[in-house]
Design a protein around this motif. Structure first.
Motif, mmCIF file in Angstrom:
data_model
loop_
_atom_site.group_PDB
_atom_site.id
_atom_site.type_symbol
_atom_site.label_atom_id
_atom_site.label_comp_id
_atom_site.label_asym_id
_atom_site.label_seq_id
_atom_site.Cartn_x
_atom_site.Cartn_y
_atom_site.Cartn_z
ATOM 1 N N SER A 2 0.828 -1.210 0.000
ATOM 2 C CA SER A 2 0.000 0.000 0.000
ATOM 3 C C SER A 2 0.863 1.262 0.000
ATOM 4 O O SER A 2 2.075 1.201 0.158
ATOM 5 C CB SER A 2 -0.925 -0.010 1.206
ATOM 6 N N VAL A 7 -6.584 11.884 -2.004
ATOM 7 C CA VAL A 7 -7.801 11.426 -2.666
ATOM 8 C C VAL A 7 -8.842 12.558 -2.701
ATOM 9 O O VAL A 7 -9.075 13.228 -1.702
ATOM 10 C CB VAL A 7 -8.367 10.187 -1.943
ATOM 11 N N GLU A 17 -5.184 9.212 2.010
ATOM 12 C CA GLU A 17 -5.729 7.892 2.327
ATOM 13 C C GLU A 17 -4.706 6.823 1.951
ATOM 14 O O GLU A 17 -3.777 7.084 1.186
ATOM 15 C CB GLU A 17 -7.036 7.638 1.554
ATOM 16 N N ARG A 19 -3.873 3.593 -0.101
ATOM 17 C CA ARG A 19 -4.348 2.949 -1.324
ATOM 18 C C ARG A 19 -3.359 1.874 -1.758
ATOM 19 O O ARG A 19 -2.178 1.933 -1.402
ATOM 20 C CB ARG A 19 -4.461 4.008 -2.447
ATOM 21 N N ASP A 125 -5.585 7.598 -12.217
ATOM 22 C CA ASP A 125 -5.101 8.145 -10.953
ATOM 23 C C ASP A 125 -3.900 9.059 -11.170
ATOM 24 O O ASP A 125 -3.089 8.838 -12.070
ATOM 25 C CB ASP A 125 -4.709 6.994 -10.006
#
Lengths: 404, 404
Positions: A2, A7, A17, A19, A125
């Motif tokens: 991760s 975000v 956050e 992700r 993203d």
């Protein structure tokens, strides 16, 4: 595995956050370990929740996604079809992937690359994260040039090329008008000036104020200087506007009138060489007319992206003037077909072909880095992204970057 | 002394009346004894009574006046400041006076001459008469070239230069896009093609239909031909459209799609070398897309002057396409700021700088006179002017001239 990422969760709501770290999906991908990411003015449209759609156009920019289309970093991993880069290379990314294979990319019209969805949207993203997946790495990434500070280099992802393009289209339009047998009595070759590599202006040595009374009737014996005698208006002095002003001056425009309502932005515009005009203090039309014997501006660079700016751009232009718009417009055009006919206007709209202009824009930025070196006012950590958006949205910060 | 003149009295009401013969008013005037006068499509706006005005613009075109901005004749009398002409010279006039002294004229932007009120309006009597007063004779008149038939020469007053300009701006836009470092990966000099004097097309030898499948992916070894590989649409095949098509082909465009709903006009378009497309029989968008691998036209020349044509022009263009509009528009623009941004469109509007392009346009007309020699379908006497307007308005005639 991760990672931390900024975000977008809804209007005025961004936060860090956890992700999943992105992985190679296509053989032309690269994974970048991000070192520095910028917050760009164009993200504010979305941040404020005022992204609209036109009839028949589907734009899904409002969904939850990782922010950021400005980032610099190190290549962590590459796909099997990435040829120009190796793991460990330091790279800067364009704001939108460039496939280099479609018809538009082959022409040089990378702004309409068929694969060109922007980073930091629901479809792809972005780079305000520890890692980011970059599609079409060979076209989308450039090696970090050693000569430029990182806080300036981050401007090469979007805002400098965008401002460079807006100003250069105006310059190109003026040169074409002065050289074309369609619109000029001059010999089409005698005043030929190359758009590339021209440097008529020494930045920083004057504030431009003394150039306001340039004589526009130098049609006599001396060589005619179509750019030096032109009056160009830049509407908007945010980051892109400052880049546009810098480019226009660098390419030989001597009189750039810089219009905004934020004093800090106008100070920056004056520092790079423009004549600052505050919307709330000056009658802009009078100021333009007084410097052009009542004709109007020869060209207007519009970087704001709202109907008021576009209306103003139109009104400030002289007949046969050049309107170069890089602002992101979402509304009706604030002028009619009759207006256009009677003004004999020439206009261009839309985003920069950033893959095409990258090298020339980089040269221009290098030459002007002295004037722009203090441009980034806030460097925050990734965890402080929400504060960064808030400061930028309130126009307290000129430019915010996030150190990852 | 009196003369006969065609007088506009109101919508659908023109007739021959007796008027005073005009006299020299200013020392730069000339009085012309008219030999041939044309009826131009732009007069139909007024004839039909649908001339509108934009907010803030005062246009007094509806009042009683002598018609006509196309005329050829002999100089009867000159003012003391006319230097280029003598009594007895055979001359052709531009549709609007050109002072040659204002800032715009000195640049070559004669379309915005500050003295440029059009002939055949309430402000300046026209040339459908036995005599006409021509202001700024040195800039407004040209000697009749011996090589051209009078019925072709009358096209030089307005429609040929207008079509020439519309097509040439499209060609110029395409060349600029292909050569500029802002929009092309190509070397800015390797594909340099001069706008002036180029002749890539042999008129009359093909009907153009075989050019529809031109390969647009010649990015390989051979020299790239940016004009020959382009697909250009001309919206409107009336007199100006035919002149635009002729120019575009003459300058090296190989595929011109000609759009209209009048079969006779489409036949003429095919005869000069375009691919005719009837609005009521073809899906124009499909036809364009099928010839451009689904991209859209590289450039659109719009000569019609109504919102439907402008909307169509926008929709037919590929992203980064060139819209060259010489139609007289009076309404809202039928596309939004978002449309413009997303299409990255380049546009120019308005009337031709006829004083500037006259010589080059004349050369182009001379080279193509074979294809256009039957263009004037009706030669009537001045007394039959009302019939001429009626035939032209009903699209029975391609072009009507009045013999004085």
């Amino acid at each position: 595995m991760s990672m931390k990422a900024v975000v977008f969760r809804g209007p005025y709501d961004v936060g860090v956050e956890t992700r999943p770290k992105p992985a190679i999906r296509d053989p032309t991908d690269a994974i970048i370990r991000v070192r520095l990411a910028g917050i760009c003015g164009s993200e504010l449209h979305m941040y404020r929740g005022i992204q609209k759609t036109g009839t028949g156009h589907i734009m899904l920019l409002m969904g939850v996604h990782i922010e950021g289309h400005e980032f610099i970093g190190v290549i962590e991993e590459i796909g099997s079809d990435v040829n120009k880069f190796a793991v460990g290379d330091e790279v800067v990314s364009l704001f939108s992937p460039v496939c280099l294979k479609c018809w538009y990319c082959k022409q040089g019209l990378t702004n309409r690359c068929v694969e060109g969805v922007a980073f930091g949207t629901q479809k792809l993203d972005g780079g305000q994260a520890e890692f980011v997946r970059v599609p079409f790495a060979d076209g989308t990434l450039h090696l970090v040039p050693p000569e430029l500070d990182e806080s300036l280099l981050i401007m090469m992802c979007d805002i400098f090329p965008t401002g460079y393009y807006g100003a250069s289209r105006a310059v190109e339009g003026l040169l074409t008008q002065h050289q074309s047998p369609l619109t000029s009595f001059r010999d089409a070759h005698s005043t030929k000036v190359s758009l590339k590599g021209q440097n008529g202006h020494t930045n920083g040595s004057t504030n431009g104020l003394t150039n306001g009374q340039t004589n526009h009737h130098t049609n006599g014996d001396g060589p005619f200087d179509p750019l030096g005698s032109s009056v160009v208006v830049c509407l908007g002095c945010g980051p892109v506007g400052i880049c546009a002003i810098t480019t226009a001056l660098s390419k030989g425009i001597k009189t750039v009138l810089a219009v905004d309502s934020v004093e800090d932005r106008l100070s920056e515009a004056a520092q790079v060489g423009a004549i600052p005009l505050n919307l709330s203090k000056h009658n802009i039309l009078d100021e333009v007319m007084s410097r052009t014997q009542g004709r109007g501006a020869d060209a207007v660079i519009e970087v704001v992206g709202n109907p008021a700016a576009l209306k103003s751009a139109f009104e400030l232009l002289r007949p046969c003037g050049i309107l170069s718009s890089v602002g992101f417009h979402q509304d009706e055009l604030p002028f009619t077909g009759l207006d256009c006919y009677l003004k004999n206007i020439t206009m261009n709209f839309g985003r920069v072909p950033v893959g095409t202009v990258f090298k020339d824009a980089l040269e221009c930025l290098k030459e002007n880095q002295g004037a722009l070196k203090n441009y980034v006012t806030h460097e925050l950590s990734l965890d402080e992204a929400a504060t960064g958006f808030d400061l930028f949205e309130k126009r307290v910060a000129r430019k915010v970057v996030l150190r990852v």
